[in-house]
Structures are given as structure tokens and as C-alpha cells.
Write a protein that holds these residues in place. Structure first.
Motif, short mmCIF file in Angstrom:
data_model
loop_
_atom_site.label_atom_id
_atom_site.label_comp_id
_atom_site.label_asym_id
_atom_site.label_seq_id
_atom_site.Cartn_x
_atom_site.Cartn_y
_atom_site.Cartn_z
N SER A 27 0.83 -1.20 0.00
CA SER A 27 0.00 0.00 0.00
C SER A 27 0.87 1.26 0.00
CB SER A 27 -0.92 -0.01 1.22
OG SER A 27 -1.71 1.15 1.25
N ASN A 28 1.91 1.26 0.80
CA ASN A 28 2.80 2.42 0.86
C ASN A 28 3.55 2.64 -0.44
OD1 ASN A 28 2.01 2.91 3.46
ND2 ASN A 28 3.73 1.86 4.39
N ILE A 29 4.01 1.57 -1.05
CA ILE A 29 4.73 1.69 -2.32
C ILE A 29 3.80 2.29 -3.38
CG2 ILE A 29 5.71 0.36 -4.23
CD1 ILE A 29 6.98 -1.44 -2.10
N LEU A 30 2.57 1.81 -3.43
CA LEU A 30 1.62 2.37 -4.40
C LEU A 30 1.32 3.83 -4.08
CD1 LEU A 30 -0.90 -0.60 -4.79
CD2 LEU A 30 0.95 0.07 -6.34
N LEU A 31 1.23 4.14 -2.81
CA LEU A 31 1.00 5.53 -2.40
C LEU A 31 2.13 6.43 -2.89
CD1 LEU A 31 -0.58 7.64 -0.67
CD2 LEU A 31 0.88 6.96 1.22
N TYR A 32 3.36 5.99 -2.74
CA TYR A 32 4.50 6.79 -3.15
C TYR A 32 4.58 6.93 -4.67
CZ TYR A 32 5.96 5.86 1.62
OH TYR A 32 6.00 5.75 2.96
N LYS A 33 4.22 5.88 -5.35
CA LYS A 33 4.31 5.93 -6.81
C LYS A 33 3.18 6.74 -7.44
CE LYS A 33 6.50 2.20 -9.04
NZ LYS A 33 6.38 0.91 -9.68
N TYR A 34 1.95 6.61 -6.90
CA TYR A 34 0.78 7.14 -7.57
C TYR A 34 0.01 8.20 -6.78
CZ TYR A 34 1.62 3.10 -10.50
OH TYR A 34 2.20 2.18 -11.32
N GLY A 35 0.30 8.36 -5.50
CA GLY A 35 -0.42 9.34 -4.70
C GLY A 35 -1.66 8.76 -4.05
N HIS A 36 -2.25 9.52 -3.13
CA HIS A 36 -3.38 9.04 -2.34
C HIS A 36 -4.72 9.17 -3.06
CE1 HIS A 36 -3.63 13.33 -1.54
NE2 HIS A 36 -4.87 13.14 -1.15
N LEU A 37 -4.79 9.98 -4.10
CA LEU A 37 -6.08 10.21 -4.77
C LEU A 37 -6.60 8.96 -5.49
CD1 LEU A 37 -5.49 13.77 -6.23
CD2 LEU A 37 -6.83 13.14 -4.23
N LEU A 38 -5.72 8.04 -5.81
CA LEU A 38 -6.12 6.84 -6.54
C LEU A 38 -6.42 5.66 -5.61
CD1 LEU A 38 -3.62 7.07 -9.53
CD2 LEU A 38 -5.98 7.84 -9.42
N ASN A 39 -6.48 5.91 -4.32
CA ASN A 39 -6.83 4.90 -3.33
C ASN A 39 -5.97 3.64 -3.41
OD1 ASN A 39 -8.96 6.51 -2.36
ND2 ASN A 39 -10.26 5.80 -4.04
N PRO A 40 -4.68 3.76 -3.10
CA PRO A 40 -3.81 2.59 -3.20
C PRO A 40 -4.22 1.46 -2.25
CG PRO A 40 -2.67 4.42 -2.16
CD PRO A 40 -3.95 4.95 -2.68
N SER A 41 -4.80 1.79 -1.11
CA SER A 41 -5.23 0.74 -0.17
C SER A 41 -6.34 -0.12 -0.78
CB SER A 41 -5.72 1.35 1.14
OG SER A 41 -4.67 2.03 1.77
N ASP A 42 -7.22 0.51 -1.53
CA ASP A 42 -8.28 -0.25 -2.21
C ASP A 42 -7.69 -1.21 -3.23
OD1 ASP A 42 -10.09 1.16 -0.72
OD2 ASP A 42 -10.81 2.40 -2.38
N LYS A 43 -6.67 -0.73 -3.94
CA LYS A 43 -6.04 -1.59 -4.96
C LYS A 43 -5.33 -2.77 -4.31
CE LYS A 43 -7.48 1.18 -8.11
NZ LYS A 43 -8.61 1.79 -7.46
N VAL A 44 -4.76 -2.54 -3.15
CA VAL A 44 -4.12 -3.63 -2.42
C VAL A 44 -5.17 -4.67 -2.02
CG1 VAL A 44 -2.89 -4.25 -0.30
CG2 VAL A 44 -2.19 -2.23 -1.60
N GLN A 45 -6.31 -4.19 -1.53
CA GLN A 45 -7.39 -5.11 -1.17
C GLN A 45 -7.85 -5.92 -2.37
OE1 GLN A 45 -8.65 -5.66 1.92
NE2 GLN A 45 -7.14 -4.24 2.72
N PHE A 129 13.81 6.50 -0.73
CA PHE A 129 13.79 7.67 0.16
C PHE A 129 12.47 7.74 0.94
CE2 PHE A 129 12.76 12.16 0.89
CZ PHE A 129 13.85 12.54 1.65
N LEU A 130 11.35 7.58 0.23
CA LEU A 130 10.05 7.68 0.90
C LEU A 130 9.80 6.52 1.85
CD1 LEU A 130 7.88 9.04 -2.03
CD2 LEU A 130 8.65 10.29 -0.02
N LEU A 131 10.24 5.33 1.47
CA LEU A 131 10.11 4.19 2.38
C LEU A 131 10.89 4.44 3.67
CD1 LEU A 131 10.37 1.15 -0.04
CD2 LEU A 131 8.43 1.68 1.44
#
Length: 172
Positions: A27-45, A129-131
Motif C-alpha cells: 500500500s505504501n509503495i503504491l501511495l509513493y508511486k501514484y499518490g493518495h487520490l487513486l486509493n492505493p489501499s483499495d487496490k491492495v485489497q 527515500f520515501l520508504l
């Protein structure tokens, strides 16, 4: 390569352990790559749902790769979808604040500058860096997540930090 003790990951306990192991980091990797607007946690689910649906086909050794690839592909599809959506609607920003106009302007300038510098970093430097700085992951953990050595992880983090420091130093 030693033979796996289990042919697939359809066992509920094994699956839940996989979820605990990979969900937050993915979830964090997706957040860093794509931002929070695309709901990375939902994609992980959704990636874990796909994994469960295909659990008989996925071996324990390929689980991590399957999850990361599936979630990343879902995010890419969402990016494509959002491009279409943004063509047909205008996003109206919040037009009020309790902060002074001067502070708001400086904050916007710094944020824009920081995002610009961050976006100019190489993908691997930005992720490492973000991780490290946002998630608080150790160099060893980052190396494991990204499939690189600890030294490479350290180099990427320090290279990103040096570039950020150099580019943002002029704002002080």
C-alpha cells in the motif's frame, strides 16, 4: 531450489499471514508511486481478492511478485481512467483558509518545489527515500522490499537526500 512444502496458498491461516506481511508495504509503495487520490489501499485489497480467487494457481514463491504486479496494474488502469475523468470535469480547489496569504503562498511555493524536485528523482531513489523517511523502514527492510542489497538501498536514499537538499537549499 528446494521444493515448496505447500503447493498453493489457499489455506486461510497462510493467506492471512501473507496479508499481514505484504499489505501495508505494498500500500505504501503504491501511495509513493501514484499518490493518495487513486486509493492505493483499495487496490491492495483488490489484489488480495484476486490472489484469493487464484490461490490454487499461485505458489508461495511467486505470491509477492503476483501481488505487486497485480496491484501495480490496477493502479495503472486507474490512472488511465482518471485521465478520461479529468478531461470531462474540472476539479475546483478549496477557496478559503485561515492562514495568512503570505504563508499560504510560501507553503504552495515550497510544496510545488518539493514535489518538482521529488518528481525529478529517479524512481528507485524516490521509492527508497520515501520508504525510509515516511515509513521509517530500515535500510535492510527497504533492500528486502525492493529486492536489492542494503548498500544499494543506502546509496539510493542518500543520493535522493543529497539532491533534495541541494535543490531546496536555495529556499532558505
Amino acid at each position: 531450489m528446494p521444493k515448496s512444502l505447500h503447493e498453493n496458498i489457499c489455506d486461510k491461516l497462510r493467506f492471512s499471514k501473507l496479508y499481514e506481511k505484504y499489505a501495508q508495504t505494498l500500500s505504501n509503495i503504491l501511495l509513493y508511486k501514484y499518490g493518495h487520490l487513486l486509493n492505493p489501499s483499495d487496490k491492495v485489497q483488490e489484489a488480495f481478492i484476486k490472489l484469493w480467487e487464484n490461490c490454487a494457481k499461485v505458489t508461495p514463491e511467486t505470491t509477492k511478485s503476483y501481488l505487486y504486479t497485480t496491484a501495480n496494474n490496477m493502479m495503472l488502469n486507474e490512472v488511465k481512467h482518471q485521465k478520461v475523468v479529468f478531461k470531462h470535469q474540472a476539479v475546483k480547489p478549496k477557496d478559503y483558509t485561515n492562514e495568512s496569504p503570505e504563508f499560504v503562498l510560501r507553503k504552495k511555493e515550497f510544496s510545488k518545489r518539493f514535489e518538482d524536485v521529488l518528481s525529478k528523482l529517479k524512481d528507485e531513489e524516490r521509492e527508497a527515500f520515501l520508504l525510509n523517511k515516511v515509513d521509517g523502514k530500515t535500510h535492510r527492510e527497504i533492500a528486502e522490499i525492493l529486492g536489492i542489497t542494503k548498500k544499494v538501498a543506502e546509496h539510493r536514499i542518500y543520493a535522493a537526500f543529497k539532491k533534495l537538499k541541494t535543490e531546496l537549499e536555495e529556499l532558505n
